[in-house]
Every structure is written in C-alpha cells, then in structure tokens.
Design a protein around this motif. Structure first.
Motif, PDB file in Angstrom:
ATOM      1  N   CYS A  80      71.319  22.406  34.772  1.00 12.00           N
ATOM      2  CA  CYS A  80      72.315  22.353  35.835  1.00 12.00           C
ATOM      3  C   CYS A  80      73.458  21.448  35.375  1.00 12.00           C
ATOM      4  N   SER A  87      68.838  27.872  45.922  1.00 17.65           N
ATOM      5  CA  SER A  87      67.385  27.821  46.073  1.00 17.65           C
ATOM      6  C   SER A  87      66.989  27.626  47.535  1.00 17.65           C
ATOM      7  N   LYS A  95      82.778  33.683  42.003  1.00 21.27           N
ATOM      8  CA  LYS A  95      81.605  34.472  42.349  1.00 21.27           C
ATOM      9  C   LYS A  95      80.705  33.681  43.302  1.00 21.27           C
ATOM     10  N   ILE A  96      79.851  34.395  43.997  1.00 18.11           N
ATOM     11  CA  ILE A  96      78.863  33.793  44.868  1.00 18.11           C
ATOM     12  C   ILE A  96      77.565  33.653  44.081  1.00 18.11           C
ATOM     13  N   ILE A  97      76.927  32.503  44.204  1.00 16.80           N
ATOM     14  CA  ILE A  97      75.630  32.313  43.552  1.00 16.80           C
ATOM     15  C   ILE A  97      74.569  32.032  44.608  1.00 16.80           C
ATOM     16  N   LYS A  98      73.340  32.363  44.294  1.00 21.39           N
ATOM     17  CA  LYS A  98      72.231  32.135  45.206  1.00 21.39           C
ATOM     18  C   LYS A  98      71.793  30.673  45.114  1.00 21.39           C
TER      19      LYS A  98
END
Length: 94
Positions: free
Chosen positions: A33, A21, A16-19
């Motif tokens: 994290c 910061s 998946k793609i994550i955003k």
C-alpha cells in the motif's frame, strides 16, 4: 488514501474507482500500500509537495507487541504498515 470530493468527477484513464476492504476484514501482512502526506521529511525539512512512500502492512500481533513494549495501547481498528525494518513510512510526532 481515501478522499471525499465536493462534487462528482468523470471516470477516465487516471481517475478510477477502487474497492475498499470490508469492515472488520483484516488486511493480510505484507499487503502493498502507500502512505502520503505533507509536513517534515526524514531530514526534518518542511515540504510543500505531497510525499508518497510505498509500504507493506505488518502482522497486527507483531505490531501490537512492539507498541506494548513501550506501553502504548493501539486501538482495535489500527492498521500497521511501513517503518518496520525499512526506511519508508509515515509517523505523527506530537
């Protein structure tokens, strides 16, 4: 961690793609994290498998104070996480 891939991948259940910061936006203390890497573990054994540890970010002011005490200036863009009152984290030994 951030990876640069040599080709596009198909997005699916575990890919998946994550955003990420925004640049210049500070990460809040205690943000959960992970750190990952190869090298030596806590018993100084070299490992062949990727090791992963859950860590939390540390208040940047507190982090800089700790490093100032040992006369190590930190870059402006540093992110401090893990290894602070915990047994999990990552470090670079030179």
């Amino acid at each position: 961690m951030l990876l640069k891939l040599s080709e596009k991948v198909k997005l699916k259940k575990y890919v998946k793609i994550i955003k990420i910061s925004s640049k210049g936006k500070p990460v809040k203390p205690n943000t959960k994290c992970q750190v990952a890497g190869w090298g030596r573990n806590e018993t100084q054994n070299i490992v062949n498998d990727l090791l992963v540890a859950d860590v939390s970010t540390i208040n940047i002011i507190d982090c800089k104070k700790q490093w100032d005490e040992v006369k190590v200036p930190l870059p402006a863009s540093v992110l401090c996480a893990g290894g602070y009152r915990t047994k999990s984290g990552a470090c670079q030994v030179r």
